[in-house]
Design a protein around this motif. Structure first.
Motif, mmCIF file in Angstrom:
data_model
loop_
_atom_site.group_PDB
_atom_site.id
_atom_site.type_symbol
_atom_site.label_atom_id
_atom_site.label_comp_id
_atom_site.label_asym_id
_atom_site.label_seq_id
_atom_site.Cartn_x
_atom_site.Cartn_y
_atom_site.Cartn_z
ATOM 1 N N THR A 24 -44.529 4.633 49.008
ATOM 2 C CA THR A 24 -45.276 5.154 50.141
ATOM 3 C C THR A 24 -44.549 4.833 51.439
ATOM 4 O OG1 THR A 24 -47.463 5.178 51.215
ATOM 5 C CG2 THR A 24 -46.721 3.070 50.354
ATOM 6 N N ILE A 25 -44.685 5.728 52.405
ATOM 7 C CA ILE A 25 -44.173 5.514 53.760
ATOM 8 C C ILE A 25 -45.325 5.808 54.706
ATOM 9 C CG2 ILE A 25 -42.526 6.255 55.515
ATOM 10 C CD1 ILE A 25 -40.652 7.083 53.241
ATOM 11 N N TYR A 26 -45.527 4.946 55.705
ATOM 12 C CA TYR A 26 -46.680 5.063 56.568
ATOM 13 C C TYR A 26 -46.304 4.688 57.994
ATOM 14 C CZ TYR A 26 -51.432 4.304 58.318
ATOM 15 O OH TYR A 26 -52.589 4.359 59.039
ATOM 16 N N ILE A 33 -42.924 2.161 61.315
ATOM 17 C CA ILE A 33 -42.786 2.853 60.036
ATOM 18 C C ILE A 33 -42.705 1.780 58.954
ATOM 19 C CG2 ILE A 33 -41.362 4.386 58.624
ATOM 20 C CD1 ILE A 33 -42.633 5.764 61.079
ATOM 21 N N TRP A 34 -43.593 1.871 57.971
ATOM 22 C CA TRP A 34 -43.655 0.929 56.856
ATOM 23 C C TRP A 34 -43.244 1.633 55.579
ATOM 24 C CZ3 TRP A 34 -44.996 -4.089 57.923
ATOM 25 C CH2 TRP A 34 -45.600 -4.326 59.148
ATOM 26 N N ALA A 35 -42.510 0.948 54.709
ATOM 27 C CA ALA A 35 -42.135 1.479 53.403
ATOM 28 C C ALA A 35 -42.620 0.509 52.333
ATOM 29 C CB ALA A 35 -40.626 1.659 53.305
ATOM 30 N N GLY A 36 -43.432 1.006 51.416
ATOM 31 C CA GLY A 36 -43.911 0.200 50.299
ATOM 32 C C GLY A 36 -43.080 0.507 49.074
ATOM 33 N N THR A 37 -42.497 -0.523 48.478
ATOM 34 C CA THR A 37 -41.581 -0.329 47.355
ATOM 35 C C THR A 37 -42.086 -1.060 46.104
ATOM 36 O OG1 THR A 37 -40.209 -2.309 47.677
ATOM 37 C CG2 THR A 37 -39.679 -0.375 49.038
ATOM 38 N N TYR A 62 -45.371 -9.998 41.553
ATOM 39 C CA TYR A 62 -45.636 -8.622 41.128
ATOM 40 C C TYR A 62 -46.058 -7.737 42.298
ATOM 41 C CZ TYR A 62 -45.787 -11.255 36.818
ATOM 42 O OH TYR A 62 -45.494 -12.109 35.808
ATOM 43 N N LEU A 63 -45.303 -7.774 43.371
ATOM 44 C CA LEU A 63 -45.683 -7.080 44.600
ATOM 45 C C LEU A 63 -45.129 -5.660 44.645
ATOM 46 C CD1 LEU A 63 -47.271 -7.328 47.181
ATOM 47 C CD2 LEU A 63 -45.231 -8.195 48.302
ATOM 48 N N THR A 64 -45.825 -4.750 43.991
ATOM 49 C CA THR A 64 -45.519 -3.328 44.085
ATOM 50 C C THR A 64 -46.546 -2.715 45.026
ATOM 51 O OG1 THR A 64 -44.580 -3.209 41.867
ATOM 52 C CG2 THR A 64 -45.370 -1.142 42.833
ATOM 53 N N ILE A 65 -46.072 -2.187 46.160
ATOM 54 C CA ILE A 65 -46.972 -1.599 47.152
ATOM 55 C C ILE A 65 -47.292 -0.166 46.734
ATOM 56 C CG2 ILE A 65 -47.255 -0.951 49.580
ATOM 57 C CD1 ILE A 65 -47.075 -3.988 49.158
ATOM 58 N N TRP A 77 -53.224 -2.627 56.005
ATOM 59 C CA TRP A 77 -53.766 -2.970 54.694
ATOM 60 C C TRP A 77 -52.926 -2.252 53.660
ATOM 61 C CZ3 TRP A 77 -58.100 -6.157 54.032
ATOM 62 C CH2 TRP A 77 -58.743 -6.528 55.213
ATOM 63 N N ALA A 78 -52.504 -2.972 52.627
ATOM 64 C CA ALA A 78 -51.669 -2.391 51.580
ATOM 65 C C ALA A 78 -52.332 -2.606 50.223
ATOM 66 C CB ALA A 78 -50.284 -3.026 51.591
ATOM 67 N N SER A 79 -52.409 -1.531 49.455
ATOM 68 C CA SER A 79 -52.889 -1.681 48.085
ATOM 69 C C SER A 79 -51.669 -1.933 47.202
ATOM 70 C CB SER A 79 -53.656 -0.445 47.629
ATOM 71 O OG SER A 79 -52.831 0.704 47.621
ATOM 72 N N THR A 80 -51.896 -2.703 46.137
ATOM 73 C CA THR A 80 -50.813 -3.081 45.234
ATOM 74 C C THR A 80 -51.264 -2.864 43.791
ATOM 75 O OG1 THR A 80 -51.445 -5.388 44.875
ATOM 76 C CG2 THR A 80 -50.202 -4.901 46.898
ATOM 77 N N GLN A 81 -50.434 -3.267 42.868
ATOM 78 C CA GLN A 81 -50.822 -3.181 41.470
ATOM 79 C C GLN A 81 -51.583 -4.419 41.018
ATOM 80 O OE1 GLN A 81 -47.318 -2.011 39.271
ATOM 81 N NE2 GLN A 81 -47.557 0.102 39.918
ATOM 82 N N THR A 82 -51.914 -5.300 41.985
ATOM 83 C CA THR A 82 -52.715 -6.486 41.651
ATOM 84 C C THR A 82 -53.856 -6.735 42.627
ATOM 85 O OG1 THR A 82 -51.177 -7.910 42.851
ATOM 86 C CG2 THR A 82 -50.804 -7.664 40.488
ATOM 87 N N GLY A 83 -54.023 -5.888 43.656
ATOM 88 C CA GLY A 83 -55.102 -6.081 44.623
ATOM 89 C C GLY A 83 -54.779 -5.428 45.948
#
Length: 163
Positions: A24-26, A33-37, A62-65, A77-83
């Motif tokens: 995601t890019i936001y 500009i934020w990039a979630g990887t 396990y930080l996958t954004i 606020w960022a959603s992840t695969q753990t919360g």
């Protein structure tokens, strides 16, 4: 200017994307500009014309954004695969580094889901943030979220025996 620029992970460069898989890019209310990887969250630093890793798996396991949302400057606020993670930051145009703090929320914090999906979020007209996950949709108004510092459990000895 007709110039194409690419950004990618370079393990020998601390000012590069934390991973080449970008979910995601936001652009937030501050214009950052934020990039979630697949290995964390990155912020674009215009003065350096590069991305700075803000949070990686060295900070949170396990930080996958999955997705990113914001309703006010200085906070995303960022959603992840753990919360879900709340990130607050201080940054001014011209700065070379972004300073950030984070708080993590998961099922023990009252969230329904444990895994959130890419491009599965929204903000309504009242500032409520919605994140879609494996158990449905979690939503909240950021001003209603309480940040409780969990204290370490106290050790209580009930018996002490010396042989």
């Amino acid at each position: 200017n007709g110039k194409l620029t690419t950004y990618f992970n370079n393990d020998s460069n601390a000012n590069s994307l934390s991973n080449n898989t970008v979910h995601t890019i936001y652009r937030d209310h501050s214009g950052i500009i934020w990039a979630g990887t697949s290995n964390g969250l990155n912020a674009f630093i215009p003065k350096l014309e590069t991305f700075q890793p803000v949070l990686t798996e060295t900070d949170i396991s396990y930080l996958t954004i999955s997705d990113i949302r914001s309703v006010k400057p200085g906070e995303i606020w960022a959603s992840t695969q753990t919360g879900i993670i709340r990130i607050t930051y201080a940054w001014e145009p011209g700065d070379e580094k972004l300073e950030a703090s984070s708080w993590s929320f998961d099922r023990s914090s009252g969230l329904l889901s444990t895994n959130y999906y890419a491009r599965s979020s929204a903000v309504d007209n009242n500032g409520k943030i919605f994140f879609g996950g494996n158990e449905g949709i979690d939503f909240f108004h950021q001003v209603d979220v309480s940040f409780i510092q969990k204290s370490k459990p106290k050790l209580i000895l009930t018996e002490f025996i010396i042989d």
